[in-house]
Design a protein around this motif. Structure first.
Motif, PDB file in Angstrom:
ATOM      1  N   SER A  15       0.833  -1.196   0.000  1.00 59.59           N
ATOM      2  CA  SER A  15       0.000   0.000   0.000  1.00 59.59           C
ATOM      3  C   SER A  15       0.871   1.251   0.000  1.00 59.59           C
ATOM      4  N   LEU A  16       1.957   1.214   0.754  1.00 60.03           N
ATOM      5  CA  LEU A  16       2.818   2.383   0.872  1.00 60.03           C
ATOM      6  C   LEU A  16       3.722   2.563  -0.343  1.00 60.03           C
ATOM      7  N   TYR A  17       4.275   1.458  -0.878  1.00 60.07           N
ATOM      8  CA  TYR A  17       5.171   1.686  -2.017  1.00 60.07           C
ATOM      9  C   TYR A  17       4.416   2.014  -3.288  1.00 60.07           C
ATOM     10  N   PHE A  18       3.185   1.546  -3.435  1.00 63.51           N
ATOM     11  CA  PHE A  18       2.370   2.001  -4.572  1.00 63.51           C
ATOM     12  C   PHE A  18       2.047   3.485  -4.416  1.00 63.51           C
ATOM     13  N   ARG A  19       1.691   3.893  -3.207  1.00 62.27           N
ATOM     14  CA  ARG A  19       1.385   5.296  -2.955  1.00 62.27           C
ATOM     15  C   ARG A  19       2.604   6.167  -3.239  1.00 62.27           C
ATOM     16  N   ALA A  20       3.772   5.698  -2.816  1.00 59.99           N
ATOM     17  CA  ALA A  20       4.995   6.450  -3.079  1.00 59.99           C
ATOM     18  C   ALA A  20       5.271   6.532  -4.578  1.00 59.99           C
ATOM     19  N   PHE A  21       5.105   5.413  -5.267  1.00 63.97           N
ATOM     20  CA  PHE A  21       5.405   5.385  -6.695  1.00 63.97           C
ATOM     21  C   PHE A  21       4.550   6.384  -7.466  1.00 63.97           C
ATOM     22  N   GLN A  81     -10.082  -7.463 -11.487  1.00 61.24           N
ATOM     23  CA  GLN A  81      -9.831  -6.248 -12.256  1.00 61.24           C
ATOM     24  C   GLN A  81      -8.368  -5.832 -12.205  1.00 61.24           C
ATOM     25  N   ARG A  82      -7.581  -6.479 -11.338  1.00 57.09           N
ATOM     26  CA  ARG A  82      -6.159  -6.156 -11.256  1.00 57.09           C
ATOM     27  C   ARG A  82      -5.292  -7.140 -12.049  1.00 57.09           C
ATOM     28  N   LEU A  83      -5.938  -8.122 -12.699  1.00 57.15           N
ATOM     29  CA  LEU A  83      -5.184  -9.133 -13.430  1.00 57.15           C
ATOM     30  C   LEU A  83      -4.712  -8.606 -14.781  1.00 57.15           C
ATOM     31  N   GLY A  84      -3.505  -9.004 -15.157  1.00 58.28           N
ATOM     32  CA  GLY A  84      -3.004  -8.697 -16.484  1.00 58.28           C
ATOM     33  C   GLY A  84      -3.326  -9.812 -17.456  1.00 58.28           C
ATOM     34  N   ASP A  85      -2.926  -9.662 -18.691  1.00 64.18           N
ATOM     35  CA  ASP A  85      -3.218 -10.655 -19.718  1.00 64.18           C
ATOM     36  C   ASP A  85      -2.561 -11.999 -19.418  1.00 64.18           C
ATOM     37  N   ASP A  86      -1.474 -11.981 -18.653  1.00 65.31           N
ATOM     38  CA  ASP A  86      -0.770 -13.226 -18.348  1.00 65.31           C
ATOM     39  C   ASP A  86      -1.291 -13.918 -17.095  1.00 65.31           C
ATOM     40  N   GLY A  87      -2.350 -13.349 -16.498  1.00 63.45           N
ATOM     41  CA  GLY A  87      -2.924 -13.947 -15.297  1.00 63.45           C
ATOM     42  C   GLY A  87      -2.278 -13.472 -14.013  1.00 63.45           C
ATOM     43  N   GLY A  88      -1.182 -12.712 -14.128  1.00 56.03           N
ATOM     44  CA  GLY A  88      -0.563 -12.129 -12.948  1.00 56.03           C
ATOM     45  C   GLY A  88      -1.098 -10.736 -12.707  1.00 56.03           C
ATOM     46  N   ALA A  90      -1.585  -6.996 -13.060  1.00 55.44           N
ATOM     47  CA  ALA A  90      -1.339  -6.070 -14.159  1.00 55.44           C
ATOM     48  C   ALA A  90      -0.306  -5.030 -13.749  1.00 55.44           C
ATOM     49  N   ASP A  91       0.596  -4.726 -14.663  1.00 53.85           N
ATOM     50  CA  ASP A  91       1.622  -3.723 -14.387  1.00 53.85           C
ATOM     51  C   ASP A  91       1.123  -2.364 -14.862  1.00 53.85           C
ATOM     52  N   THR A  92       0.782  -1.513 -13.897  1.00 59.92           N
ATOM     53  CA  THR A  92       0.314  -0.164 -14.228  1.00 59.92           C
ATOM     54  C   THR A  92       1.430   0.863 -14.023  1.00 59.92           C
ATOM     55  N   THR A  93       2.652   0.362 -13.905  1.00 57.17           N
ATOM     56  CA  THR A  93       3.769   1.249 -13.546  1.00 57.17           C
ATOM     57  C   THR A  93       4.828   1.357 -14.641  1.00 57.17           C
TER      58      THR A  93
END
Length: 302
Positions: A15-21, A81-88, A90-93
């Motif tokens: 939660s914190l490192y996403f917020r920081a990013f 809703q957070r899954l990417g095409d590869d099933g992992g 999703a990279d939004t970064t």
């Protein structure tokens, strides 16, 4: 070695490192060009909160599994809703956060802050377990409302809720929950199940939002009492809400287990480690942390 009388600060690390990013410019880079905005940010967050609250120990709670299969088995839409095409996940970064995550873990280790995860469980479950097993006061740092369920005034367990930013965080206790939602912490799981959370793929019960959920809990005590009342045509529940509840019985039973954080997934870690100043200073030099290095060291050694 901290004792159970000391305050324990639990970090919801992801939660914190996403917020920081997402809150700090991606142009902050190390000498080799690697983005370090999340690394710098989470270290500054930790330094600020450690200085403000002066805990006896800090633990970085980790997502060993951000979407545990056992939760998916209960509700198959969980975090879809957070899954990417590869099933992992999703990279939004743009690929800039991933390389920083192991650096964040390394930095915590060099500062003497244990990184604690649990196989097949999320950081929330680690937090729930450590909050339950620590005998003294606990502060949980997160931007996730689900962790409001761990608040306990009797045991001095609070949530430092950083949704508005670390510098503007709310200190969540029973009074705060009553003022915001008209419920207590013990009601939060049932409240969240009815309200739902689209960001976690939890649909909730149709037609029931915060206010209706709070009224139902006040009137009937908990979800078991609410469902019993829904099955009684003479109860005060309106026909529309009654039908929604009865149509959602299977969801409600599964969602209660999904939303509730576990309290049995790990042991309290060894909290006797101290910062390795020399290695952390070298780490800070390698990754271009600048003043963050000394601020972090000062915060954890005060």
């Amino acid at each position: 070695m901290p004792t159970s009388r000391d305050r324990l600060l639990l970090l919801d690390s992801a939660s914190l490192y996403f917020r920081a990013f997402f809150g700090i410019p991606k142009t902050l880079t190390a000498p080799d060009g690697t983005a370090v905005n999340a690394l710098r940010g989470i270290l500054d967050f930790t330094s600020s909160l450690t200085t403000q609250y002066e805990p006896g120990a800090v633990v970085a709670c980790w997502d060993d599994d951000w979407r545990p299969q056992w939760r998916v088995d209960l509700i198959d839409t969980y975090k879809t809703q957070r899954l990417g095409d590869d099933g992992g996940e999703a990279d939004t970064t743009d690929g800039l956060l991933g390389p920083q995550v192991p650096l964040i873990s390394e930095a915590f280790g060099l500062l003497g802050i244990p990184v604690v995860g649990a196989a097949d469980h999320e950081a929330d479950d680690v937090i729930g377990t450590l909050a339950a097993r620590w005998d003294g006061p606990v502060d949980v740092v997160t931007g996730d409302r689900d962790l409001f369920q761990v608040v306990d005034d009797d045991r001095d367990v609070r949530v430092l809720y950083v949704a508005k930013g670390v510098s503007k965080h709310d200190v969540v206790d029973e009074a705060w929950l009553r003022a915001r939602y008209s419920i207590g912490a013990a009601d939060y799981v049932d409240f969240a199940v009815m309200r739902g959370d689209p960001s976690d793929g939890l649909p909730g019960v149709a037609g029931i939002g915060d206010k209706t959920a709070a009224v139902l809990l006040d009137r009937f005590g908990d979800l078991d009492g609410i469902l019993t009342a829904a099955g009684d045509p003479s109860s005060s529940i309106t026909p529309k809400v009654r039908r929604s509840l009865l149509d959602s019985v299977d969801y409600i039973r599964a969602a209660r287990e999904v939303v509730a954080v576990r309290t049995d997934v790990c042991d309290v870690p060894d909290l006797s480690a101290t910062p390795d100043r020399e290695k952390f200073e070298a780490f800070g030099e390698t990754w271009g942390l600048g003043g963050v290095t000394e601020r972090a060291l000062e915060a954890v050694t005060r």
